[in-house]
Scaffold this motif. Structure first.
Motif, PDB file in Angstrom:
ATOM      1  N   ALA A  83       5.565  14.978  -5.077  1.00  0.00           N
ATOM      2  CA  ALA A  83       6.720  14.369  -6.082  1.00  0.00           C
ATOM      3  C   ALA A  83       7.695  13.474  -5.281  1.00  0.00           C
ATOM      4  N   GLY A  84       7.307  12.948  -4.076  1.00  0.00           N
ATOM      5  CA  GLY A  84       8.292  12.409  -3.150  1.00  0.00           C
ATOM      6  C   GLY A  84       8.537  11.122  -3.734  1.00  0.00           C
ATOM      7  N   GLN A  85       8.953  10.443  -2.492  1.00  0.00           N
ATOM      8  CA  GLN A  85       9.498   9.009  -2.687  1.00  0.00           C
ATOM      9  C   GLN A  85       8.300   8.162  -3.253  1.00  0.00           C
TER      10      GLN A  85
ATOM     11  N   ASP B 166       3.885  19.777  -6.819  1.00  0.00           N
ATOM     12  CA  ASP B 166       4.721  19.783  -5.428  1.00  0.00           C
ATOM     13  C   ASP B 166       5.014  21.200  -5.038  1.00  0.00           C
ATOM     14  N   VAL B 167       4.996  21.774  -4.084  1.00  0.00           N
ATOM     15  CA  VAL B 167       5.458  22.921  -3.401  1.00  0.00           C
ATOM     16  C   VAL B 167       7.120  23.028  -3.735  1.00  0.00           C
ATOM     17  N   ALA B 168       7.923  21.952  -3.884  1.00  0.00           N
ATOM     18  CA  ALA B 168       9.083  22.327  -3.722  1.00  0.00           C
ATOM     19  C   ALA B 168       9.277  22.346  -5.329  1.00  0.00           C
ATOM     20  N   HIS B 169       9.799  23.577  -5.879  1.00  0.00           N
ATOM     21  CA  HIS B 169       9.685  23.805  -7.136  1.00  0.00           C
ATOM     22  C   HIS B 169      10.881  23.224  -7.968  1.00  0.00           C
TER      23      HIS B 169
ATOM     24  N   ILE C 228      -3.267  11.137  -3.916  1.00  0.00           N
ATOM     25  CA  ILE C 228      -2.684  12.005  -2.836  1.00  0.00           C
ATOM     26  C   ILE C 228      -1.403  11.148  -2.369  1.00  0.00           C
ATOM     27  N   ALA C 229      -0.271  11.686  -2.414  1.00  0.00           N
ATOM     28  CA  ALA C 229       0.948  10.917  -2.265  1.00  0.00           C
ATOM     29  C   ALA C 229       1.741  11.927  -1.236  1.00  0.00           C
ATOM     30  N   VAL C 230       1.344  12.483  -0.239  1.00  0.00           N
ATOM     31  CA  VAL C 230       1.895  13.343   0.533  1.00  0.00           C
ATOM     32  C   VAL C 230       1.846  12.697   1.900  1.00  0.00           C
ATOM     33  N   ALA C 231       2.506  13.329   2.972  1.00  0.00           N
ATOM     34  CA  ALA C 231       2.580  12.588   4.471  1.00  0.00           C
ATOM     35  C   ALA C 231       1.197  12.581   4.870  1.00  0.00           C
ATOM     36  N   ASP C 232       1.460  11.311   5.758  1.00  0.00           N
ATOM     37  CA  ASP C 232      -0.145  10.831   6.237  1.00  0.00           C
ATOM     38  C   ASP C 232      -1.059  12.026   6.852  1.00  0.00           C
ATOM     39  N   GLN C 233      -0.397  12.861   7.616  1.00  0.00           N
ATOM     40  CA  GLN C 233      -1.088  13.937   8.348  1.00  0.00           C
ATOM     41  C   GLN C 233      -1.891  14.714   7.475  1.00  0.00           C
TER      42      GLN C 233
ATOM     43  N   THR D 101      -3.880   0.886  -0.764  1.00  0.00           N
ATOM     44  CA  THR D 101      -3.354  -0.474  -0.326  1.00  0.00           C
ATOM     45  C   THR D 101      -3.315  -1.264  -1.556  1.00  0.00           C
ATOM     46  N   GLU D 102      -2.175  -1.238  -2.326  1.00  0.00           N
ATOM     47  CA  GLU D 102      -1.920  -1.869  -3.513  1.00  0.00           C
ATOM     48  C   GLU D 102      -1.902  -3.336  -3.473  1.00  0.00           C
ATOM     49  N   LYS D 103      -1.771  -4.001  -2.256  1.00  0.00           N
ATOM     50  CA  LYS D 103      -1.786  -5.317  -2.204  1.00  0.00           C
ATOM     51  C   LYS D 103      -3.075  -6.143  -2.638  1.00  0.00           C
TER      52      LYS D 103
ATOM     53  N   SER E 237      -1.154  -0.650   8.456  1.00  0.00           N
ATOM     54  CA  SER E 237      -2.259  -0.296   7.606  1.00  0.00           C
ATOM     55  C   SER E 237      -2.286  -1.302   6.525  1.00  0.00           C
ATOM     56  N   HIS E 238      -1.082  -1.800   6.122  1.00  0.00           N
ATOM     57  CA  HIS E 238      -0.962  -2.961   5.212  1.00  0.00           C
ATOM     58  C   HIS E 238      -1.539  -4.365   5.621  1.00  0.00           C
ATOM     59  N   LEU E 239      -1.033  -4.528   6.606  1.00  0.00           N
ATOM     60  CA  LEU E 239      -1.102  -5.854   7.532  1.00  0.00           C
ATOM     61  C   LEU E 239      -2.574  -5.988   7.722  1.00  0.00           C
TER      62      LEU E 239
ATOM     63  N   PHE F 241       1.903  -3.914  -9.124  1.00  0.00           N
ATOM     64  CA  PHE F 241       0.604  -3.546  -8.147  1.00  0.00           C
ATOM     65  C   PHE F 241      -0.080  -2.137  -8.377  1.00  0.00           C
ATOM     66  N   PHE F 242       0.971  -1.109  -8.664  1.00  0.00           N
ATOM     67  CA  PHE F 242       0.697   0.250  -8.530  1.00  0.00           C
ATOM     68  C   PHE F 242       0.044   0.598  -9.956  1.00  0.00           C
ATOM     69  N   ARG F 243       0.393  -0.005 -10.865  1.00  0.00           N
ATOM     70  CA  ARG F 243      -0.158   0.045 -12.164  1.00  0.00           C
ATOM     71  C   ARG F 243      -1.599  -0.295 -12.276  1.00  0.00           C
TER      72      ARG F 243
HETATM   73  N1  LIG Z   1       1.747   2.236  -0.468  1.00  0.00           N
HETATM   74  C1  LIG Z   1       2.781   1.933  -0.283  1.00  0.00           C
HETATM   75  O1  LIG Z   1       3.142   0.896  -0.039  1.00  0.00           O
HETATM   76  C2  LIG Z   1       3.403   3.261   0.255  1.00  0.00           C
HETATM   77  C3  LIG Z   1       4.985   3.203   0.260  1.00  0.00           C
HETATM   78  C4  LIG Z   1       5.512   4.417   0.489  1.00  0.00           C
HETATM   79  C5  LIG Z   1       5.105   5.417   1.252  1.00  0.00           C
HETATM   80  N2  LIG Z   1       3.571   5.588   1.168  1.00  0.00           N
HETATM   81  C6  LIG Z   1       2.873   6.453   1.707  1.00  0.00           C
HETATM   82  O2  LIG Z   1       2.946   7.581   0.467  1.00  0.00           O
HETATM   83  C7  LIG Z   1       2.753   8.827   1.378  1.00  0.00           C
HETATM   84  C8  LIG Z   1       3.794   9.998   0.886  1.00  0.00           C
HETATM   85  O3  LIG Z   1       5.120   9.190   1.321  1.00  0.00           O
HETATM   86  P1  LIG Z   1       6.433   9.747   0.479  1.00  0.00           P
HETATM   87  O4  LIG Z   1       7.522   9.024   1.288  1.00  0.00           O
HETATM   88  O5  LIG Z   1       6.625   9.928  -1.082  1.00  0.00           O
HETATM   89  O6  LIG Z   1       6.401  11.334   1.055  1.00  0.00           O
HETATM   90  P2  LIG Z   1       7.458  12.552   0.879  1.00  0.00           P
HETATM   91  O7  LIG Z   1       7.755  13.563   2.087  1.00  0.00           O
HETATM   92  O8  LIG Z   1       8.798  12.000   0.406  1.00  0.00           O
HETATM   93  O9  LIG Z   1       6.844  13.340  -0.344  1.00  0.00           O
HETATM   94  C9  LIG Z   1       5.647  14.350  -0.234  1.00  0.00           C
HETATM   95  C10 LIG Z   1       6.014  15.434  -1.285  1.00  0.00           C
HETATM   96  O10 LIG Z   1       4.448  16.079  -1.231  1.00  0.00           O
HETATM   97  C11 LIG Z   1       4.698  17.450  -1.325  1.00  0.00           C
HETATM   98  N3  LIG Z   1       3.756  18.270  -0.470  1.00  0.00           N
HETATM   99  C12 LIG Z   1       3.248  18.039   0.556  1.00  0.00           C
HETATM  100  N4  LIG Z   1       2.317  18.821   1.101  1.00  0.00           N
HETATM  101  C13 LIG Z   1       1.921  19.293  -0.204  1.00  0.00           C
HETATM  102  C14 LIG Z   1       0.922  20.348  -0.784  1.00  0.00           C
HETATM  103  N5  LIG Z   1       0.150  20.766   0.173  1.00  0.00           N
HETATM  104  N6  LIG Z   1       0.994  20.925  -1.951  1.00  0.00           N
HETATM  105  C15 LIG Z   1       2.140  20.489  -2.643  1.00  0.00           C
HETATM  106  N7  LIG Z   1       3.082  19.465  -2.379  1.00  0.00           N
HETATM  107  C16 LIG Z   1       3.192  19.035  -1.254  1.00  0.00           C
HETATM  108  C17 LIG Z   1       6.240  17.728  -0.331  1.00  0.00           C
HETATM  109  O11 LIG Z   1       6.723  18.641  -0.903  1.00  0.00           O
HETATM  110  C18 LIG Z   1       6.996  16.441  -0.838  1.00  0.00           C
HETATM  111  O12 LIG Z   1       7.734  16.598  -2.010  1.00  0.00           O
HETATM  112  C19 LIG Z   1       2.825   8.604   2.691  1.00  0.00           C
HETATM  113  O13 LIG Z   1       1.545   8.730   3.333  1.00  0.00           O
HETATM  114  C20 LIG Z   1       3.296   7.103   2.821  1.00  0.00           C
HETATM  115  O14 LIG Z   1       2.830   6.558   3.974  1.00  0.00           O
HETATM  116  C21 LIG Z   1       2.796   4.165   0.562  1.00  0.00           C
END
Ligand SMILES: NC(=O)c1ccc[n+]([C@@H]2O[C@H](COP(=O)([O-])OP(=O)(O)OC[C@H]3O[C@@H](n4cnc5c(N)ncnc54)[C@H](O)[C@@H]3O)[C@@H](O)[C@H]2O)c1
Length: 356
Positions: free
Chosen positions: A14-16, A39-42, A75-80, A127-129, A200-202, A301-303
């Motif tokens: 539920a991040g950015q 999201d783990v962050a309640h 899946i919208a969590v950190a790349d790793q 890659t929404e582009k 990744s986008h380019l 693009f995202f929709r």
């Molecule tokens: N397509 C695009 O143009 C675009 C733009 C920005 C970011 N991104 C990608 O989106 C991804 C996420 O980026 P962000 O900035 O939103 O990250 P973020 O760190 O702000 O948010 C990730 C959230 O996921 C939660 N989370 C992580 N692991 C979890 C788990 N196992 N269970 C439950 N919750 C979990 C975290 O608590 C956090 O709130 C990245 O891979 C980034 O590259 C893509």
């Protein structure tokens, strides 16, 4: 799956990016529903659930995956975390839309590509582009009218004014101290961070328009806190390319492409995605001596990406987004760029290993 039903999506993270794009995309999509958020962050979960009103809110990913009413996950969590979370979803029989980059190493991307199989469950990379109507128009023109390609140039230059612009455009982003992040600070190695985030986008756009890339030779120059990767690329069909990744340019966001072909050429200017404005594209056709310029009126693009994903799952429509092979190819391209920048040698994408 019967067509009258909407695809029930559970969003992990539920991040950015979810707050700026995916939640709204799922809610606005004609054929999907924001069914669950996890999201783990309640505290964060509570706040975003109050805004977006999913049917379910989960603090535990396994619990969301165990919900039989979840058809697919974003899946919208950190790349790793992308590949491990995507593999879990596939094991649970869910379709996957995984944010870009698909992973952080060639090997883990191969694992996900192998697990994805031929068509089901669906794995799409975010890659929404590819859902930018201008870029899609360029691709159709290249395929249907342009004939052979001789050269492609593409550039992706993040701007020093980027956050001034995007802060004005995006919703207020809720944050939490409890958010789960990978170990270490991803920004401690800015080169790696920028390549994963932006190349990744380019690379995906270059491949979407120009086809398979075979080799990359990159020069990296660092000055005054800016990084410039200039890459000479060879496409599988013998055409040449130049990719420019510069972060950050002291000017407006600067992204686009130019393609020269046998019966025409293409030029495109792409806007910062948060303007929700499709690329300005002009395709010149030698056959009738005219420029063709589409109006990409729908810039969400995202929709459009979520709708395309749902169409592939619900209607068996061909995938318009990037599939797992494309995600792997982009990963290989990123690693090739990084290796070549270290050695100065041209690097074959088929031979790279490891991460950026
Ligand atoms: N397509 C695009 O143009 C675009 C733009 C920005 C970011 N991104 C990608 O989106 C991804 C996420 O980026 P962000 O900035 O939103 O990250 P973020 O760190 O702000 O948010 C990730 C959230 O996921 C939660 N989370 C992580 N692991 C979890 C788990 N196992 N269970 C439950 N919750 C979990 C975290 O608590 C956090 O709130 C990245 O891979 C980034 O590259 C893509």
């Amino acid at each position: 799956m019967e067509r009258s039903r909407k695809l029930r999506i559970g969003v992990l993270g539920a991040g950015q990016i979810s707050q700026a794009a995916h939640f709204e995309a799922c809610r606005k999509a004609k054929n999907a529903e924001l069914y669950a958020i996890c999201d783990v962050a309640h505290d964060l979960l509570e706040r975003v659930a109050a805004i977006h009103a999913p049917r379910k809110a989960y603090g535990d990913y396994d619990a969301m995956l165990a919900d039989p009413d979840v058809d697919a996950v974003i899946i919208a969590v950190a790349d790793q975390f992308h590949v491990p979370m995507a593999l879990k979803a596939l094991e649970a029989g869910k379709h996957v839309l995984v944010e870009k980059p698909m992973g952080v190493t060639v090997e883990e991307c191969e694992r996900l590509r192998d697990a994805a199989g031929a068509s089901r469950p669906v794995v799409q990379v975010g890659t929404e582009k590819r859902f930018d109507e201008g870029i899609a128009f360029a691709r159709d023109f290249i395929r249907d009218e342009m004939g052979e390609m001789i050269a492609l140039k593409a550039w992706y230059c993040d701007s020093t004014r980027r956050y001034t612009m995007t802060d004005a455009l995006q919703p207020v982003i809720e944050a939490s101290e409890r958010a789960r992040r990978p170990e270490g600070d991803p920004k401690s190695d800015l080169k790696r961070y920028y390549v994963l985030g932006h190349a990744s986008h380019l690379l995906d756009t270059a491949r979407f328009l120009g086809g398979e890339i075979e080799t990359i030779r990159t020069r990296l120059v660092e000055k005054f806190g800016a990084y410039c990767w200039f890459s000479e690329v060879e496409f599988a069909e013998g055409s040449v390319g130049h990719l420019d990744l510069t972060i950050k340019v002291r000017m407006d966001w600067h992204e686009g492409f130019q393609i020269y072909g046998e019966h025409g050429s293409v030029i495109g200017k792409t806007y910062n995605p948060w303007f929700f404005k499709c690329s300005d594209v002009e395709c010149f056709s030698e056959r009738n001596g005219q420029y063709h310029r589409p109006l990409g009126a729908d810039g969400h693009f995202f929709r459009r990406q979520v709708e395309g994903f749902a169409e592939t799952i619900l209607d068996d429509a061909p995938m318009r987004g990037a599939n797992a092979e494309d995600g792997l190819a982009a990963m290989r391209g990123m690693v090739a760029m990084a290796r070549s920048a270290e050695t100065g040698e041209a690097v074959k994408l088929s031979e790279v290993e490891g991460g950026v």
